[in-house]
Design a protein around this motif. Structure first.
Motif, PDB file in Angstrom:
ATOM      1  N   LEU A 143       0.824  -1.204   0.000  1.00  0.00           N
ATOM      2  CA  LEU A 143       0.000   0.000   0.000  1.00  0.00           C
ATOM      3  C   LEU A 143       0.860   1.255   0.000  1.00  0.00           C
ATOM      4  O   LEU A 143       0.535   2.255  -0.667  1.00  0.00           O
ATOM      5  CB  LEU A 143      -0.942   0.000   1.206  1.00  0.00           C
ATOM      6  N   ALA A 144       1.993   1.221   0.700  1.00  0.00           N
ATOM      7  CA  ALA A 144       2.894   2.375   0.718  1.00  0.00           C
ATOM      8  C   ALA A 144       3.466   2.653  -0.664  1.00  0.00           C
ATOM      9  O   ALA A 144       3.617   3.816  -1.070  1.00  0.00           O
ATOM     10  CB  ALA A 144       4.019   2.151   1.724  1.00  0.00           C
ATOM     11  N   ASP A 145       3.805   1.585  -1.424  1.00  0.00           N
ATOM     12  CA  ASP A 145       4.291   1.756  -2.802  1.00  0.00           C
ATOM     13  C   ASP A 145       3.214   2.398  -3.669  1.00  0.00           C
ATOM     14  O   ASP A 145       3.478   3.292  -4.476  1.00  0.00           O
ATOM     15  CB  ASP A 145       4.665   0.403  -3.418  1.00  0.00           C
ATOM     16  N   LEU A 146       2.012   1.918  -3.502  1.00  0.00           N
ATOM     17  CA  LEU A 146       0.876   2.379  -4.297  1.00  0.00           C
ATOM     18  C   LEU A 146       0.615   3.868  -4.057  1.00  0.00           C
ATOM     19  O   LEU A 146       0.531   4.666  -5.012  1.00  0.00           O
ATOM     20  CB  LEU A 146      -0.340   1.550  -3.904  1.00  0.00           C
ATOM     21  N   ILE A 147       0.526   4.245  -2.808  1.00  0.00           N
ATOM     22  CA  ILE A 147       0.273   5.644  -2.486  1.00  0.00           C
ATOM     23  C   ILE A 147       1.447   6.519  -2.904  1.00  0.00           C
ATOM     24  O   ILE A 147       1.265   7.615  -3.456  1.00  0.00           O
ATOM     25  CB  ILE A 147      -0.019   5.791  -0.978  1.00  0.00           C
ATOM     26  N   GLN A 182      -8.020   8.813  -0.957  1.00  0.00           N
ATOM     27  CA  GLN A 182      -7.888   9.698   0.196  1.00  0.00           C
ATOM     28  C   GLN A 182      -6.520  10.372   0.213  1.00  0.00           C
ATOM     29  O   GLN A 182      -6.406  11.561   0.528  1.00  0.00           O
ATOM     30  CB  GLN A 182      -8.098   8.907   1.484  1.00  0.00           C
ATOM     31  N   ALA A 183      -5.468   9.624  -0.178  1.00  0.00           N
ATOM     32  CA  ALA A 183      -4.110  10.157  -0.134  1.00  0.00           C
ATOM     33  C   ALA A 183      -3.888  11.257  -1.170  1.00  0.00           C
ATOM     34  O   ALA A 183      -3.179  12.235  -0.904  1.00  0.00           O
ATOM     35  CB  ALA A 183      -3.107   9.027  -0.343  1.00  0.00           C
ATOM     36  N   VAL A 184      -4.480  11.134  -2.361  1.00  0.00           N
ATOM     37  CA  VAL A 184      -4.215  12.117  -3.424  1.00  0.00           C
ATOM     38  C   VAL A 184      -5.185  13.297  -3.363  1.00  0.00           C
ATOM     39  O   VAL A 184      -4.916  14.350  -3.952  1.00  0.00           O
ATOM     40  CB  VAL A 184      -4.257  11.464  -4.822  1.00  0.00           C
ATOM     41  N   GLY A 185      -6.298  13.134  -2.682  1.00  0.00           N
ATOM     42  CA  GLY A 185      -7.211  14.252  -2.509  1.00  0.00           C
ATOM     43  C   GLY A 185      -8.243  14.398  -3.606  1.00  0.00           C
ATOM     44  O   GLY A 185      -8.194  13.721  -4.641  1.00  0.00           O
ATOM     45  N   ASP A 186      -9.170  15.333  -3.384  1.00  0.00           N
ATOM     46  CA  ASP A 186     -10.315  15.492  -4.285  1.00  0.00           C
ATOM     47  C   ASP A 186      -9.941  16.056  -5.655  1.00  0.00           C
ATOM     48  O   ASP A 186     -10.725  15.949  -6.598  1.00  0.00           O
ATOM     49  CB  ASP A 186     -11.358  16.411  -3.630  1.00  0.00           C
TER      50      ASP A 186
END
Length: 359
Positions: A143-147, A182-186
Motif C-alpha cells: 500500500l505504501a508503494d501504491l500511495i 484519500q491520499a491524493v485528494g479530491d
C-alpha cells in the motif's frame, strides 16, 4: 524516394521500482527504415516483460520487411495494405500486428521528416497539448508503494491516476482504491484496471463496491476476445467501461462500438497495426461520440491524440531510463506537449541501442 534497407534489433530495458516489482524489464523491437535519400524512419513496438519479442522480430524481418524494400515510403497506405494482406492465413493480431505496427510507425516518421512537419500537424492538428494520467498500481505493490507512486505522479502535475484491482477479494481492491483516493485528494480523479481477470459476475460484484468513488472508468473487465461479455458488463455497472489495448483492428473496434461495450477506447499504437490503423479507429469512434485514450507509449500516442477531436488522455507509465531516448515529451501542468519535431519526434539516444541490444 525508395526504401533501401531495414535494420531491426531487440532492446531489453530494465525498469525501476516500484514497477520493477512486477516487470523487471520491458523490451522494444526496433526497426530502422533507410531510404536512398538518407532519410531514416524509426519504428518500434513495446512488449511488456519482453513477451514474444523474438517472434515479433522474426515476423517483421522475414515476412514484412521484404515487402517494403525498393518501395516508395511516402505511399504509406499502399504499403500498409501490402503488409496487412500479405499472409491471409495469419490474422493481423498479436505477433503480426506488433510487427506491422513498428514498420508503419517508421514509415510515418519518414513522411513527417520529408515534409518537415510533426505528424499531428501533418494529419491536421487539433491541439498541441494533451492531458496525461499516471498509470501503475500493480498487484505486487504494498500500500505504501501504491500511495507513493500516485503521489509522485500528482506532484509532477497529473490530475488523474490509474491503478490495478487484481486481488481475488473485491473488498481488498475497494480498500486499496479508497486509500489512494484519500491520499491524493479530491483534485485527482482515478481509474481502475481489471486487466481481463474477471468474468461478468465477478465484475458486477467488484464494480458495485467501487461505484461511490466517482471513478473515470473501469478498464478491460473481461477477456479482450469476448466483446459480448464486455458489453454485458458495460450495461450492468454504473462506471463507464474502457477497453481496447488488446484489440488490434478497426473491425474489432467497430464491433465494440456497435455493442456499446465501452465509452472509452484505448488503441495501442504499437499493437493496433500502427499509426495508420489507430487513426482509422479514432475517427470511427468520433462518429459515435466515443472518446479515445491511447494505451501506453505516450511519446508516440501524443501524435495521434493531437490530431483527433475525440482524444481524452494519454497514459504515462514512468519507466523509461534517461539514456534510452534523446528527448522525451515535456510535461506542463498535467499536460504533455506534443513533440514538434518532424516525424513522430522520437529518436534513440546515442549509444542506447548498443547498451540495451540483446542480439
Amino acid at each position: 524516394m525508395k526504401i533501401t534497407t531495414i535494420d531491426t534489433a531487440i532492446l531489453k530495458i530494465p525498469t525501476r521500482k516500484p514497477i520493477a516489482l512486477d516487470f523487471p524489464y520491458h523490451s522494444l523491437v526496433v526497426a530502422h527504415v533507410h531510404t536512398e535519400e538518407g532519410v531514416t524512419g524509426l519504428g518500434y513496438t513495446l512488449a511488456f516483460g519482453g513477451g514474444g519479442v523474438e517472434s515479433i522480430q522474426a515476423y517483421l524481418r522475414t515476412r514484412l520487411a521484404p515487402l517494403l524494400t525498393g518501395q516508395d515510403p511516402l505511399m504509406v497506405e499502399r504499403l500498409w495494405e501490402r503488409m496487412y494482406r500479405a499472409d491471409r492465413g495469419i490474422k493481423r493480431q498479436g505477433i503480426a500486428a506488433y510487427a506491422l505496427s513498428a514498420l508503419d510507425i517508421a514509415l510515418w516518421d519518414i513522411v513527417g521528416k520529408a515534409a518537415g512537419l510533426p505528424l499531428y500537424k501533418l494529419w491536421g492538428a487539433v491541439t498541441d497539448r494533451v492531458p496525461a494520467y499516471g498509470s501503475g498500481g500493480w498487484p505486487s505493490y504494498a500500500l505504501a508503494d501504491l500511495i507513493g507512486e500516485a503521489q509522485s505522479y500528482v506532484a509532477r502535475g497529473c490530475r488523474y491516476y490509474k491503478m490495478k484491482i487484481h486481488d481475488p477479494d473485491p473488498r481488498v481492491n475497494r480498500e486499496r482504491v479508497a486509500a489512494v483516493k484519500q491520499a491524493v485528494g479530491d483534485g485527482v480523479r482515478m481509474m481502475v484496471d481489471v486487466n481481463q481477470k474477471l468474468d461478468v459476475l465477478g465484475n458486477l460484484r467488484q464494480a458495485r463496491l467501487l461505484e461511490d468513488l466517482d471513478l473515470v472508468w473501469y478498464e478491460e473487465p473481461v477477456l479482450a476476445d469476448d466483446l459480448a461479455a464486455c458489453a454485458e458488463v458495460a450495461r450492468g455497472i454504473n462506471i463507464p467501461v474502457a477497453t481496447g489495448e488488446n484489440n488490434y483492428t478497426r473491425f474489432e473496434f467497430r464491433d465494440l462500438i456497435d455493442r456499446r461495450a465501452a465509452r472509452y477506447l484505448m488503441p495501442d499504437i504499437c499493437r493496433a497495426n500502427g499509426f495508420s490503423e489507430a487513426l482509422k479507429i479514432a475517427r470511427l469512434a468520433a462518429a459515435h461520440q466515443v472518446a479515445v485514450s491511447p494505451h501506453v507509449v505516450h511519446e508516440l500516442s501524443l501524435q495521434v491524440s493531437g490530431a483527433i477531436s475525440n482524444g481524452f488522455l494519454v497514459e504515462w507509465i514512468d519507466w523509461v531510463p534517461e539514456d534510452l531516448f534523446t528527448e522525451l515529451p515535456v510535461m506542463d501542468k498535467g499536460d504533455f506537449l506534443v513533440p514538434n519535431r518532424p516525424g513522430h519526434g522520437m529518436s534513440l539516444a546515442p549509444g542506447a541501442e548498443r547498451k540495451y541490444r540483446v542480439e
